[in-house]
Motif scaffolding. Structure first.
Motif: not given
Length: 254
Positions: A105-117
């Motif tokens: 879950a944290f891997a998915a959250l971190g990756t998608t947040k980075a892409l969003a930025f």
């Protein structure tokens, strides 16, 4: 689609943070000189350390600092983990399952947040992995220990990298970010649990030296021949003990 962020309900997010903090307290229990403040600090490191590092990389206000719940949860869960150490160790396998799920879950959250930025794919994968394993890294730094995620025997970071990479590829090819996130959680957890079950590990680092590698291979082949009695050595007792290639004092594995 890359501007979206994979989200999970706040209650599940808090639960994942609590689990990480509880595991941090269980780990800290092995250090008898830590006081209550020390346990609380280690619990906070394990619970929200990865998210803090990620948001520092992204140059944004850490999400865990926007509400009281995260810090309070870390401290309370850490105290519970300290007090109920014996009880929690009895359900260690169940805790490992939930820990593997929270890793994904944290891997998915971190990756998608980075892409969003707006980060490119490779830095986004890095952010996802850091979000997942950063808490353990901060814990080891605070306790002056070798960083477990970087040593032989740990598939923790590898599982997070694989999950983060899947998210990036799935989004690139147009898969729904929610579906990609859910698959990332399952994939990362499966890799982590299978690695624990079968002892998977990446090969240990070694120099590009043909002579050294040849000598090492010869030693390993000789040891294996002695163990299987392909080579007959006189006056050896019948109960020949197992010989470890790493010697009587192998390097500790994380």
């Amino acid at each position: 689609m890359e501007n979206e962020i994979f989200t999970i309900p706040l209650a599940l997010d808090i639960s994942a943070v609590a689990l990480g903090s509880m595991q941090g307290a269980l780990f800290a229990a092995g250090f008898k000189r830590l006081d209550l403040l020390g346990v609380a600090v280690i619990s906070i490191c394990c619970g929200i350390g990865g998210g803090l590092i990620r948001d520092l990389f992204l140059n944004v206000t850490p999400a865990t600092m926007t509400t009281n719940w995260y810090m309070v949860t870390c401290v309370v869960a850490g105290m519970i983990g300290m007090l109920l150490q014996r009880v929690l160790l009895k359900v260690d396998k169940l805790i490992n399952v939930f820990d593997a799920l929270s890793l994904g879950a944290f891997a998915a959250l971190g990756t998608t947040k980075a892409l969003a930025f707006g980060l490119p794919f490779v830095p986004a994968i890095f952010c996802g992995a850091v979000t997942a394993v950063g808490g353990g890294v901060v814990r080891d730094v605070f306790l002056n220990l070798p960083i477990a995620a970087l040593h032989v025997g740990s598939f923790y970071a590898v599982a997070a990298i694989v999950g983060s990479t899947f998210v990036v590829l799935a989004i690139k090819f147009g898969l729904s970010i929610t579906i990609a996130g859910v698959i990332c959680v399952v994939l990362t957890a499966a890799i982590r649990l299978l690695a624990m079950r079968f002892g998977w590990s990446l090969p240990e680092q070694r120099a590009l030296d043909r002579r050294r590698r040849r000598r090492q291979r010869q030693v390993e082949e000789t040891i294996e021949a002695i163990r299987t009695r392909t080579i007959q050595i006189p006056h050896l007792p019948d109960g020949l003990p197992d010989i470890e290639p790493e010697g009587p004092n192998p390097m500790p594995r994380a």
